[in-house]
Write a protein that holds these residues in place. Sequence first.
Motif, PDB file in Angstrom:
ATOM      1  N   LEU A  11     -11.685  19.225  13.722  1.00 20.39           N
ATOM      2  CA  LEU A  11     -11.638  17.998  14.514  1.00 20.39           C
ATOM      3  C   LEU A  11     -12.000  16.775  13.673  1.00 20.39           C
ATOM      4  O   LEU A  11     -11.436  15.690  13.856  1.00 20.39           O
ATOM      5  N   HIS A  12     -12.932  16.950  12.752  1.00 19.07           N
ATOM      6  CA  HIS A  12     -13.324  15.860  11.848  1.00 19.07           C
ATOM      7  C   HIS A  12     -12.132  15.453  10.970  1.00 19.07           C
ATOM      8  O   HIS A  12     -11.868  14.264  10.776  1.00 19.07           O
ATOM      9  N   ILE A  13     -11.406  16.432  10.481  1.00 24.29           N
ATOM     10  CA  ILE A  13     -10.230  16.162   9.654  1.00 24.29           C
ATOM     11  C   ILE A  13      -9.137  15.482  10.474  1.00 24.29           C
ATOM     12  O   ILE A  13      -8.441  14.581   9.977  1.00 24.29           O
ATOM     13  N   ILE A  14      -8.982  15.871  11.738  1.00 22.71           N
ATOM     14  CA  ILE A  14      -8.015  15.196  12.611  1.00 22.71           C
ATOM     15  C   ILE A  14      -8.397  13.728  12.776  1.00 22.71           C
ATOM     16  O   ILE A  14      -7.531  12.840  12.769  1.00 22.71           O
ATOM     17  N   GLY A  15      -9.684  13.435  12.909  1.00 18.80           N
ATOM     18  CA  GLY A  15     -10.140  12.046  12.994  1.00 18.80           C
ATOM     19  C   GLY A  15      -9.826  11.262  11.739  1.00 18.80           C
ATOM     20  O   GLY A  15      -9.384  10.107  11.804  1.00 18.80           O
ATOM     21  N   ILE A  16     -10.028  11.893  10.590  1.00 21.26           N
ATOM     22  CA  ILE A  16      -9.706  11.242   9.320  1.00 21.26           C
ATOM     23  C   ILE A  16      -8.208  10.952   9.252  1.00 21.26           C
ATOM     24  O   ILE A  16      -7.785   9.858   8.851  1.00 21.26           O
ATOM     25  N   ALA A  17      -7.406  11.921   9.661  1.00 20.71           N
ATOM     26  CA  ALA A  17      -5.948  11.746   9.630  1.00 20.71           C
ATOM     27  C   ALA A  17      -5.509  10.608  10.549  1.00 20.71           C
ATOM     28  O   ALA A  17      -4.638   9.816  10.188  1.00 20.71           O
ATOM     29  N   ALA A  18      -6.116  10.508  11.719  1.00 17.41           N
ATOM     30  CA  ALA A  18      -5.750   9.432  12.647  1.00 17.41           C
ATOM     31  C   ALA A  18      -6.119   8.074  12.063  1.00 17.41           C
ATOM     32  O   ALA A  18      -5.326   7.122  12.129  1.00 17.41           O
ATOM     33  N   LEU A  19      -7.310   7.970  11.491  1.00 24.03           N
ATOM     34  CA  LEU A  19      -7.743   6.697  10.914  1.00 24.03           C
ATOM     35  C   LEU A  19      -6.873   6.300   9.730  1.00 24.03           C
ATOM     36  O   LEU A  19      -6.354   5.180   9.667  1.00 24.03           O
ATOM     37  N   GLY A  21      -3.905   7.471   8.952  1.00 19.96           N
ATOM     38  CA  GLY A  21      -2.526   7.302   9.406  1.00 19.96           C
ATOM     39  C   GLY A  21      -2.307   5.919   9.999  1.00 19.96           C
ATOM     40  O   GLY A  21      -1.293   5.267   9.735  1.00 19.96           O
ATOM     41  N   GLY A  22      -3.279   5.460  10.777  1.00 21.28           N
ATOM     42  CA  GLY A  22      -3.194   4.107  11.326  1.00 21.28           C
ATOM     43  C   GLY A  22      -3.194   3.049  10.248  1.00 21.28           C
ATOM     44  O   GLY A  22      -2.458   2.061  10.310  1.00 21.28           O
ATOM     45  N   VAL A  23      -4.021   3.248   9.226  1.00 21.56           N
ATOM     46  CA  VAL A  23      -4.066   2.301   8.105  1.00 21.56           C
ATOM     47  C   VAL A  23      -2.730   2.289   7.374  1.00 21.56           C
ATOM     48  O   VAL A  23      -2.164   1.229   7.092  1.00 21.56           O
ATOM     49  N   LEU A  24      -2.208   3.462   7.080  1.00 21.28           N
ATOM     50  CA  LEU A  24      -0.969   3.542   6.303  1.00 21.28           C
ATOM     51  C   LEU A  24       0.223   2.939   7.035  1.00 21.28           C
ATOM     52  O   LEU A  24       1.127   2.386   6.400  1.00 21.28           O
ATOM     53  N   THR A  25       0.236   3.036   8.362  1.00 19.63           N
ATOM     54  CA  THR A  25       1.357   2.450   9.096  1.00 19.63           C
ATOM     55  C   THR A  25       1.333   0.926   9.075  1.00 19.63           C
ATOM     56  O   THR A  25       2.338   0.300   9.402  1.00 19.63           O
ATOM     57  N   GLN A  26       0.217   0.340   8.688  1.00 15.20           N
ATOM     58  CA  GLN A  26       0.096  -1.114   8.663  1.00 15.20           C
ATOM     59  C   GLN A  26       0.260  -1.711   7.266  1.00 15.20           C
ATOM     60  O   GLN A  26       0.293  -2.919   7.104  1.00 15.20           O
ATOM     61  N   LEU A  27       0.339  -0.866   6.258  1.00 14.82           N
ATOM     62  CA  LEU A  27       0.456  -1.364   4.887  1.00 14.82           C
ATOM     63  C   LEU A  27       1.923  -1.467   4.475  1.00 14.82           C
ATOM     64  O   LEU A  27       2.789  -0.798   5.022  1.00 14.82           O
ATOM     65  N   MET A  39      -4.966  -3.738  13.957  1.00 22.47           N
ATOM     66  CA  MET A  39      -5.804  -2.543  14.024  1.00 22.47           C
ATOM     67  C   MET A  39      -5.265  -1.729  15.190  1.00 22.47           C
ATOM     68  O   MET A  39      -5.404  -2.117  16.347  1.00 22.47           O
ATOM     69  N   VAL A  40      -4.599  -0.636  14.893  1.00 26.91           N
ATOM     70  CA  VAL A  40      -3.951   0.154  15.934  1.00 26.91           C
ATOM     71  C   VAL A  40      -4.971   1.078  16.606  1.00 26.91           C
ATOM     72  O   VAL A  40      -6.011   1.411  16.015  1.00 26.91           O
ATOM     73  N   PRO A  41      -4.714   1.496  17.849  1.00 30.97           N
ATOM     74  CA  PRO A  41      -5.667   2.353  18.567  1.00 30.97           C
ATOM     75  C   PRO A  41      -6.020   3.649  17.831  1.00 30.97           C
ATOM     76  O   PRO A  41      -7.144   4.145  17.948  1.00 30.97           O
ATOM     77  N   ALA A  42      -5.084   4.195  17.071  1.00 30.85           N
ATOM     78  CA  ALA A  42      -5.368   5.436  16.336  1.00 30.85           C
ATOM     79  C   ALA A  42      -6.525   5.250  15.358  1.00 30.85           C
ATOM     80  O   ALA A  42      -7.295   6.183  15.116  1.00 30.85           O
ATOM     81  N   ALA A  47     -11.865   6.846  13.994  1.00 28.52           N
ATOM     82  CA  ALA A  47     -13.222   6.535  13.542  1.00 28.52           C
ATOM     83  C   ALA A  47     -14.265   7.088  14.510  1.00 28.52           C
ATOM     84  O   ALA A  47     -15.291   7.641  14.085  1.00 28.52           O
ATOM     85  N   LEU A  48     -14.010   6.960  15.803  1.00 24.79           N
ATOM     86  CA  LEU A  48     -14.938   7.518  16.792  1.00 24.79           C
ATOM     87  C   LEU A  48     -15.013   9.037  16.693  1.00 24.79           C
ATOM     88  O   LEU A  48     -16.096   9.629  16.778  1.00 24.79           O
ATOM     89  N   THR A  49     -13.862   9.666  16.510  1.00 27.52           N
ATOM     90  CA  THR A  49     -13.833  11.124  16.351  1.00 27.52           C
ATOM     91  C   THR A  49     -14.617  11.547  15.123  1.00 27.52           C
ATOM     92  O   THR A  49     -15.387  12.516  15.161  1.00 27.52           O
ATOM     93  N   MET A  50     -14.444  10.808  14.031  1.00 28.07           N
ATOM     94  CA  MET A  50     -15.177  11.124  12.811  1.00 28.07           C
ATOM     95  C   MET A  50     -16.689  10.999  13.030  1.00 28.07           C
ATOM     96  O   MET A  50     -17.461  11.843  12.568  1.00 28.07           O
TER      97      MET A  50
END
Length: 119
Positions: A11-19, A21-27, A39-42, A47-50
């Motif tokens: 679950l921690h890794i899923i949180g990292i992936a979401a954070l 992934g959100g960053v990469l979609t904005q670059l 700053m997308v909801p993901a 970050a909260l999941t992490m």
Amino acid sequence: MDVLLHLFVGLHIIGIAALLGGVLTQLPPLAKAGQPTRMVPAMLWGALTMLVTGIILVGITQAQHVHLSPFKIGLKVAILVVVLGLVYVKRDDETVDRSLVTAVGALTAANIFIAVLWT
């Protein structure tokens, strides 16, 4: 107890992936031309999941009587709180500076490298 530990690591890794992934979609390489940087909801949910799963992982590890470096854990939490604060404060803005999104990604990457390389 090991199953629980591995579940929360996943679950921690899923949180990292979401954070990240959100960053990469904005670059630039992945963002559409002319698309405003946000700053997308993901990023917030990642970050909260992490944070939640990280605290649970520390608790599970402490319950198994494994020694953790308090400085390392404190540094990781401090970095994550800064990331969470940046994302939370700017979550409703229509546009944010691209350097702010880059900083969130860099701090997240630093947190990952602290976890992996600091033994």
